[in-house]
Design a protein around this motif. Sequence first.
Motif, mmCIF file in Angstrom:
data_model
loop_
_atom_site.group_PDB
_atom_site.id
_atom_site.type_symbol
_atom_site.label_atom_id
_atom_site.label_comp_id
_atom_site.label_asym_id
_atom_site.label_seq_id
_atom_site.Cartn_x
_atom_site.Cartn_y
_atom_site.Cartn_z
ATOM 1 N N ALA A 163 0.820 -1.218 0.000
ATOM 2 C CA ALA A 163 0.000 0.000 0.000
ATOM 3 C C ALA A 163 0.850 1.263 0.000
ATOM 4 N N HIS A 164 2.163 1.125 0.256
ATOM 5 C CA HIS A 164 3.014 2.321 0.186
ATOM 6 C C HIS A 164 3.008 2.908 -1.228
ATOM 7 N N LEU A 165 2.633 2.085 -2.211
ATOM 8 C CA LEU A 165 2.564 2.567 -3.586
ATOM 9 C C LEU A 165 1.472 3.622 -3.762
ATOM 10 N N ARG A 166 0.518 3.663 -2.836
ATOM 11 C CA ARG A 166 -0.614 4.581 -2.961
ATOM 12 C C ARG A 166 -0.264 6.033 -2.702
ATOM 13 N N SER A 167 0.764 6.268 -1.871
ATOM 14 C CA SER A 167 1.028 7.661 -1.491
ATOM 15 C C SER A 167 2.416 7.847 -0.905
ATOM 16 N N PRO A 168 3.094 8.930 -1.285
ATOM 17 C CA PRO A 168 4.285 9.332 -0.542
ATOM 18 C C PRO A 168 3.838 9.927 0.793
ATOM 19 N N VAL A 169 4.782 10.286 1.641
ATOM 20 C CA VAL A 169 4.427 11.019 2.849
ATOM 21 C C VAL A 169 4.220 12.482 2.469
ATOM 22 N N ARG A 208 14.144 14.158 5.589
ATOM 23 C CA ARG A 208 13.126 15.146 5.991
ATOM 24 C C ARG A 208 12.129 14.524 6.963
ATOM 25 N N LEU A 209 11.701 13.300 6.678
ATOM 26 C CA LEU A 209 10.747 12.648 7.567
ATOM 27 C C LEU A 209 11.361 12.423 8.941
ATOM 28 N N TRP A 210 12.611 12.043 8.986
ATOM 29 C CA TRP A 210 13.300 11.849 10.263
ATOM 30 C C TRP A 210 13.257 13.127 11.092
ATOM 31 N N GLN A 211 13.588 14.243 10.445
ATOM 32 C CA GLN A 211 13.599 15.528 11.149
ATOM 33 C C GLN A 211 12.200 15.908 11.611
ATOM 34 N N VAL A 212 11.206 15.731 10.742
ATOM 35 C CA VAL A 212 9.821 16.042 11.107
ATOM 36 C C VAL A 212 9.357 15.155 12.254
ATOM 37 N N SER A 213 9.733 13.893 12.227
ATOM 38 C CA SER A 213 9.336 12.971 13.287
ATOM 39 C C SER A 213 9.927 13.389 14.623
ATOM 40 N N ARG A 214 11.181 13.801 14.622
ATOM 41 C CA ARG A 214 11.812 14.289 15.847
ATOM 42 C C ARG A 214 11.083 15.544 16.356
ATOM 43 N N ALA A 253 13.424 3.044 7.558
ATOM 44 C CA ALA A 253 14.512 2.074 7.384
ATOM 45 C C ALA A 253 15.687 2.702 6.640
ATOM 46 N N VAL A 254 15.388 3.508 5.634
ATOM 47 C CA VAL A 254 16.443 4.154 4.844
ATOM 48 C C VAL A 254 17.276 5.086 5.718
ATOM 49 N N GLU A 255 16.607 5.961 6.472
ATOM 50 C CA GLU A 255 17.345 6.954 7.249
ATOM 51 C C GLU A 255 17.951 6.361 8.525
#
Length: 314
Positions: free
Chosen positions: A162-168, A303-309, A197-199
């Motif tokens: 389902a990750h194919l449905r949308s980026p963050v 970017r997601l890592w920073q936003v999550s923090r 997992a990537v970051e």
Amino acid sequence: MTTTRIVTPFTADSTAADVLAGVDLNGRRAIVTGGASGIGVETARALAGAGAEVTIAVRNAEAGARAAEDIAATTGSEKVRVALLDLADRASVAAFVAAWEGPLHILVNNAGVMASPEMRTPEEWEMQFATNHIGHFALAYGLRRALAAAGGARVVSVSSGAHLRSPVVLDDIHFHNRPYDPWLAYGQSKTANVLFAVEASKQWAGDGVFVNALMPGAIRSNLQRHLSAEETDMMETRIRESTELHWKTPEQGAATSVLLAASPLVEGVGGRYFEDCNEAEPHQPGSVRGVAAHALDPEAAARLWQVSREILTA
């Protein structure tokens, strides 16, 4: 830089027990979130059967106790623990982290919610993103020292096709400014699992912590509890008519999770996305398989890592 795609002898039909046959996990400690049902309990069972001390982290203590008793009965393990954890509750995650002592060799971020009606946490976080990503991010981040202390620890991030449905959608993660769509919300949370997992593999490489994501496959489980009868019928029809997907048993669904958690075949591997026990190919238009470029984008991951923090410290 190009990397060689990882291929193993295992397939969509392999079970978790098949993958860990001959693997000795004595002395290893593991946590499996959502370990009371579905692929979570089969992941925990396989790890316990290979000798690991396994903690199943659950919201429902009674369900957790039943699962632990069942795992112990089928594996003979006396090293199955139960701990309470509500991933959508920051205090619950913090309490779980604070209670953990000693090294942690394996963390399987398995729990999740799929295509739910619009629900929000007290912080006004959208519930699927809060549970599937933020809670697991906070858990792994909080357990970083324990993972580093293990030496060669592995973190497994259970994503979905389902990750194919949308980026963050970073400028409106929580659907404050766009109409709520349960499948887009689920899709972006599953993309977040891959980006994590990537970051994390990049951030924690110096600690010897390896993080990968996966698509477990189509498994009938409690994950589908929010689907309407019509949606369930559509899913059944789509999979029955698909040339790319078929229903798996929970034991088969757990196979890729335990491969990444404990198989020597992926020793030292991080930042990748697997399906059917092998590293996924890039997604092609019209296919329901493969990994989307937006899920492996290193800039989006950072970017997601920073936003999550920022979300967790606000």
